[in-house]
Design a protein around this motif. Structure first.
Motif, PDB file in Angstrom:
ATOM      1  N   TYR A 193       0.925  -1.301   0.037  1.00  0.00           N
ATOM      2  CA  TYR A 193      -0.084   0.062  -0.200  1.00  0.00           C
ATOM      3  C   TYR A 193       0.755   1.263  -0.008  1.00  0.00           C
ATOM      4  O   TYR A 193       1.883   1.358   0.838  1.00  0.00           O
ATOM      5  N   SER A 194       0.510   2.136  -0.838  1.00  0.00           N
ATOM      6  CA  SER A 194       1.354   3.385  -0.921  1.00  0.00           C
ATOM      7  C   SER A 194       0.930   4.199   0.474  1.00  0.00           C
ATOM      8  O   SER A 194       1.894   5.013   0.887  1.00  0.00           O
ATOM      9  N   SER A 195      -0.102   4.084   1.125  1.00  0.00           N
ATOM     10  CA  SER A 195      -0.251   4.644   2.455  1.00  0.00           C
ATOM     11  C   SER A 195       0.505   3.872   3.573  1.00  0.00           C
ATOM     12  O   SER A 195       0.397   4.397   4.944  1.00  0.00           O
ATOM     13  N   ASN A 196       1.057   2.665   3.397  1.00  0.00           N
ATOM     14  CA  ASN A 196       1.650   1.901   4.325  1.00  0.00           C
ATOM     15  C   ASN A 196       3.039   2.728   5.019  1.00  0.00           C
ATOM     16  O   ASN A 196       3.687   2.756   4.102  1.00  0.00           O
ATOM     17  N   PRO A 197       3.059   2.959   6.197  1.00  0.00           N
ATOM     18  CA  PRO A 197       4.115   3.861   6.724  1.00  0.00           C
ATOM     19  C   PRO A 197       5.300   2.886   7.094  1.00  0.00           C
ATOM     20  O   PRO A 197       6.331   3.498   7.386  1.00  0.00           O
ATOM     21  N   VAL A 198       4.912   1.528   6.854  1.00  0.00           N
ATOM     22  CA  VAL A 198       6.229   0.523   7.318  1.00  0.00           C
ATOM     23  C   VAL A 198       6.267  -0.323   5.952  1.00  0.00           C
ATOM     24  O   VAL A 198       6.138  -1.248   5.938  1.00  0.00           O
ATOM     25  N   SER A 199       6.742   0.227   4.920  1.00  0.00           N
ATOM     26  CA  SER A 199       6.460  -0.316   3.642  1.00  0.00           C
ATOM     27  C   SER A 199       7.259  -1.684   3.533  1.00  0.00           C
ATOM     28  O   SER A 199       8.226  -1.964   4.049  1.00  0.00           O
ATOM     29  N   GLY A 200       6.424  -2.632   2.936  1.00  0.00           N
ATOM     30  CA  GLY A 200       7.002  -4.064   2.988  1.00  0.00           C
ATOM     31  C   GLY A 200       6.625  -4.757   4.127  1.00  0.00           C
ATOM     32  O   GLY A 200       6.735  -6.177   4.009  1.00  0.00           O
ATOM     33  N   THR A 201       5.978  -4.269   4.920  1.00  0.00           N
ATOM     34  CA  THR A 201       5.422  -4.945   6.215  1.00  0.00           C
ATOM     35  C   THR A 201       3.925  -5.114   6.348  1.00  0.00           C
ATOM     36  O   THR A 201       3.141  -4.273   5.725  1.00  0.00           O
ATOM     37  N   ILE A 202       3.508  -6.241   6.596  1.00  0.00           N
ATOM     38  CA  ILE A 202       1.976  -6.648   6.811  1.00  0.00           C
ATOM     39  C   ILE A 202       1.598  -5.529   7.970  1.00  0.00           C
ATOM     40  O   ILE A 202       2.102  -5.747   9.112  1.00  0.00           O
ATOM     41  N   VAL A 203       0.462  -4.772   7.555  1.00  0.00           N
ATOM     42  CA  VAL A 203       0.053  -3.807   8.527  1.00  0.00           C
ATOM     43  C   VAL A 203      -1.680  -3.903   8.597  1.00  0.00           C
ATOM     44  O   VAL A 203      -2.163  -4.217   7.505  1.00  0.00           O
ATOM     45  N   GLY A 204      -2.022  -3.616   9.739  1.00  0.00           N
ATOM     46  CA  GLY A 204      -3.643  -3.263   9.731  1.00  0.00           C
ATOM     47  C   GLY A 204      -3.842  -3.179  11.167  1.00  0.00           C
ATOM     48  O   GLY A 204      -2.996  -3.228  12.088  1.00  0.00           O
ATOM     49  N   ASP A 205      -5.219  -3.044  11.360  1.00  0.00           N
ATOM     50  CA  ASP A 205      -5.764  -2.669  12.522  1.00  0.00           C
ATOM     51  C   ASP A 205      -6.250  -3.884  13.383  1.00  0.00           C
ATOM     52  O   ASP A 205      -6.070  -5.128  12.839  1.00  0.00           O
ATOM     53  N   CYS A 206      -7.007  -3.864  14.408  1.00  0.00           N
ATOM     54  CA  CYS A 206      -7.035  -5.036  15.183  1.00  0.00           C
ATOM     55  C   CYS A 206      -7.981  -6.316  14.792  1.00  0.00           C
ATOM     56  O   CYS A 206      -7.917  -7.547  14.826  1.00  0.00           O
ATOM     57  N   GLU A 207      -9.117  -5.636  13.890  1.00  0.00           N
ATOM     58  CA  GLU A 207     -10.040  -6.519  13.386  1.00  0.00           C
ATOM     59  C   GLU A 207      -9.186  -7.490  12.058  1.00  0.00           C
ATOM     60  O   GLU A 207      -9.418  -8.762  12.001  1.00  0.00           O
ATOM     61  N   GLU A 208      -8.302  -6.733  11.357  1.00  0.00           N
ATOM     62  CA  GLU A 208      -7.547  -7.654  10.428  1.00  0.00           C
ATOM     63  C   GLU A 208      -6.481  -8.597  11.066  1.00  0.00           C
ATOM     64  O   GLU A 208      -6.874  -9.900  10.517  1.00  0.00           O
ATOM     65  N   GLN A 209      -6.189  -8.325  12.095  1.00  0.00           N
ATOM     66  CA  GLN A 209      -5.228  -9.102  12.779  1.00  0.00           C
ATOM     67  C   GLN A 209      -5.808 -10.253  13.499  1.00  0.00           C
ATOM     68  O   GLN A 209      -5.338 -11.423  13.715  1.00  0.00           O
ATOM     69  N   ALA A 210      -7.209  -9.997  14.215  1.00  0.00           N
ATOM     70  CA  ALA A 210      -7.815 -11.082  14.736  1.00  0.00           C
ATOM     71  C   ALA A 210      -8.410 -11.972  13.794  1.00  0.00           C
ATOM     72  O   ALA A 210      -8.233 -13.276  14.017  1.00  0.00           O
ATOM     73  N   ASN A 211      -9.126 -11.436  12.850  1.00  0.00           N
ATOM     74  CA  ASN A 211      -9.440 -12.343  11.795  1.00  0.00           C
ATOM     75  C   ASN A 211      -8.635 -13.205  11.032  1.00  0.00           C
ATOM     76  O   ASN A 211      -8.753 -14.242  10.956  1.00  0.00           O
ATOM     77  N   THR A 212      -7.548 -12.514  10.724  1.00  0.00           N
ATOM     78  CA  THR A 212      -6.401 -13.443  10.048  1.00  0.00           C
ATOM     79  C   THR A 212      -5.795 -14.346  10.996  1.00  0.00           C
ATOM     80  O   THR A 212      -5.461 -15.540  10.652  1.00  0.00           O
ATOM     81  N   LEU A 213      -5.585 -14.199  12.260  1.00  0.00           N
ATOM     82  CA  LEU A 213      -4.870 -14.948  13.189  1.00  0.00           C
ATOM     83  C   LEU A 213      -5.876 -16.206  13.296  1.00  0.00           C
ATOM     84  O   LEU A 213      -5.531 -17.415  13.528  1.00  0.00           O
ATOM     85  N   ALA A 214      -7.396 -16.156  13.805  1.00  0.00           N
ATOM     86  CA  ALA A 214      -8.177 -17.171  13.708  1.00  0.00           C
ATOM     87  C   ALA A 214      -8.332 -17.961  12.553  1.00  0.00           C
ATOM     88  O   ALA A 214      -8.219 -19.159  12.433  1.00  0.00           O
ATOM     89  N   SER A 215      -8.366 -17.297  11.336  1.00  0.00           N
ATOM     90  CA  SER A 215      -8.159 -18.240  10.265  1.00  0.00           C
ATOM     91  C   SER A 215      -6.985 -18.864   9.948  1.00  0.00           C
ATOM     92  O   SER A 215      -7.151 -20.246   9.542  1.00  0.00           O
ATOM     93  N   LEU A 216      -5.846 -18.494  10.510  1.00  0.00           N
ATOM     94  CA  LEU A 216      -4.743 -19.201  10.102  1.00  0.00           C
ATOM     95  C   LEU A 216      -4.685 -20.647  11.203  1.00  0.00           C
ATOM     96  O   LEU A 216      -4.168 -21.570  11.050  1.00  0.00           O
ATOM     97  N   LEU A 217      -5.331 -20.086  12.351  1.00  0.00           N
ATOM     98  CA  LEU A 217      -5.215 -21.291  13.518  1.00  0.00           C
ATOM     99  C   LEU A 217      -5.986 -22.483  13.055  1.00  0.00           C
ATOM    100  O   LEU A 217      -5.679 -23.571  13.074  1.00  0.00           O
ATOM    101  N   ILE A 218      -7.176 -22.098  12.134  1.00  0.00           N
ATOM    102  CA  ILE A 218      -8.182 -23.311  11.755  1.00  0.00           C
ATOM    103  C   ILE A 218      -7.353 -23.912  10.541  1.00  0.00           C
ATOM    104  O   ILE A 218      -7.617 -25.001  10.392  1.00  0.00           O
ATOM    105  N   ALA A 219      -6.918 -22.976   9.735  1.00  0.00           N
ATOM    106  CA  ALA A 219      -6.462 -23.511   8.249  1.00  0.00           C
ATOM    107  C   ALA A 219      -5.363 -24.505   8.850  1.00  0.00           C
ATOM    108  O   ALA A 219      -5.112 -25.604   7.875  1.00  0.00           O
TER     109      ALA A 219
END
Length: 327
Positions: A193-219
């Motif tokens: 993302y051009s708006s990513n202040p930490v370019s090259g790093t996975i970034v997002g707020d709490c719902e992205e991180q929670a939804n993704t963590l749950a998805s990975l644990l099940i997957a």
């Protein structure tokens, strides 16, 4: 005179006994009202055969809950709500230090009802009954590739990877007060993302991180849908309250929280990444330490959903329980 004195003593004893009984009952009620954690029966709800039923059951519709339930605030690194402080009992002081640098996350979240309206207007339902469920995607190919490419062999590896994600507010990353990204977009696209202040790093707020963590644990096969869920609720970070999203997992007959946002976050005022909390990514930290939940709103994954406040939705029997580590 003696009879009058005897009557007075009996009367006082009755008054004191009533006052003590009322005091104990009121104290218990206050605790219940403040925490609002357990699944209550205010709408004649009950769990039967692993599903939640209420009087006038409306589970046949595919609409979100109406949002008429009272809501004091909104989810903590997700939406916009007024900040207010609450006085904490003294025994919580040590635990609150863990969250002392997290109070900024309540400033970018909407209210519970606004969140419902946002998801209704921005999420197309497929096989799910509720809009929240669309954001837990354990069968997505991108997630499966993420597990393989990063050699994430077990739950500990997955949680360690999650703690490398950087929290960035929706307003900075997406230019909006609220923007839910699917796990595949969060993992694959936010680094560029051009708006990513930490370019090259996975970034997002709490719902992205929670939804993704749950998805990975099940997957990964470490858990199934009955033993991993995303939680949305009202929390207290060092006396500042707001909404938040995190994960709960079920092991040995008990639920306990996992919070991916315990990792690094981007401080907009200082224009820098701040390191995560110094607890070495202990997977079982919140089995023995308190987690600052004031009120639960929703539980969900790709298969199940429960509105805790109105008790609508569906869930296995063990979803009636909540972690003992909540305040």
């Amino acid at each position: 005179m003696k009879r009058l004195l005897l009557y007075s003593i009996i009367f006082c004893a009755l008054v004191i006994g009533y006052a003590n009984a009322f005091s104990n009952e009121q104290q218990e009620q206050n605790v219940e009202n403040i925490q609002s954690i357990s699944l209550n029966d205010t709408q004649a709800a009950s769990f039967t055969n692993g599903r939640v039923f209420i009087s006038g059951d409306t589970r046949g519709t595919r609409e979100m809950p109406s949002g008429n339930s009272p809501s004091p605030g909104s989810p903590a690194r997700m939406m916009q709500s007024p900040q207010r402080t609450v006085q904490q009992p003294s025994f919580q002081n040590d635990q609150q230090q863990l969250f002392a640098d997290r109070s900024q996350f309540v400033k970018d979240m909407q209210s519970r009802d606004e969140l419902n309206r946002f998801l209704q207007g921005n999420t197309v339902l497929s096989d799910a009954d509720y809009h929240f469920q669309m954001y837990v995607t354990p069968d997505n190919e991108t997630l499966l590739e993420y597990l393989e490419d990063n050699d994430l062999e077990d739950k500990y590896d997955i949680y360690e990877a999650a703690l490398s994600w950087v929290w960035v507010s929706d307003s900075l990353l997406n230019g909006e007060d609220e923007a839910w990204l699917y796990p595949a977009e969060f993992l694959n696209e936010t680094p560029d993302y051009s708006s990513n202040p930490v370019s090259g790093t996975i970034v997002g707020d709490c719902e992205e991180q929670a939804n993704t963590l749950a998805s990975l644990l099940i997957a990964s096969g470490e858990y199934n849908e009955s033993s991993v869920r995303v939680a949305l609720g009202y929390v207290n970070f060092d006396g500042v309250t707001g909404g938040h999203a995190w994960v709960e997992v079920y092991e040995d007959g008990e639920w306990f929280p996992l919070d991916a946002t315990m990792g690094p976050y981007y401080d907009e005022e200082e224009d820098e990444v701040v390191a995560g909390d110094e607890y070495n990514g202990d997977y079982y930290q919140f089995t023995t330490e308190s987690y600052p939940v004031i009120q639960l709103w929703y539980y969900y994954n790709d298969e199940y959903f429960v509105d805790v406040m109105s008790q609508t939705g569906n869930a296995p029997d063990n979803w009636k329980e909540t972690p003992s580590s909540y305040y």
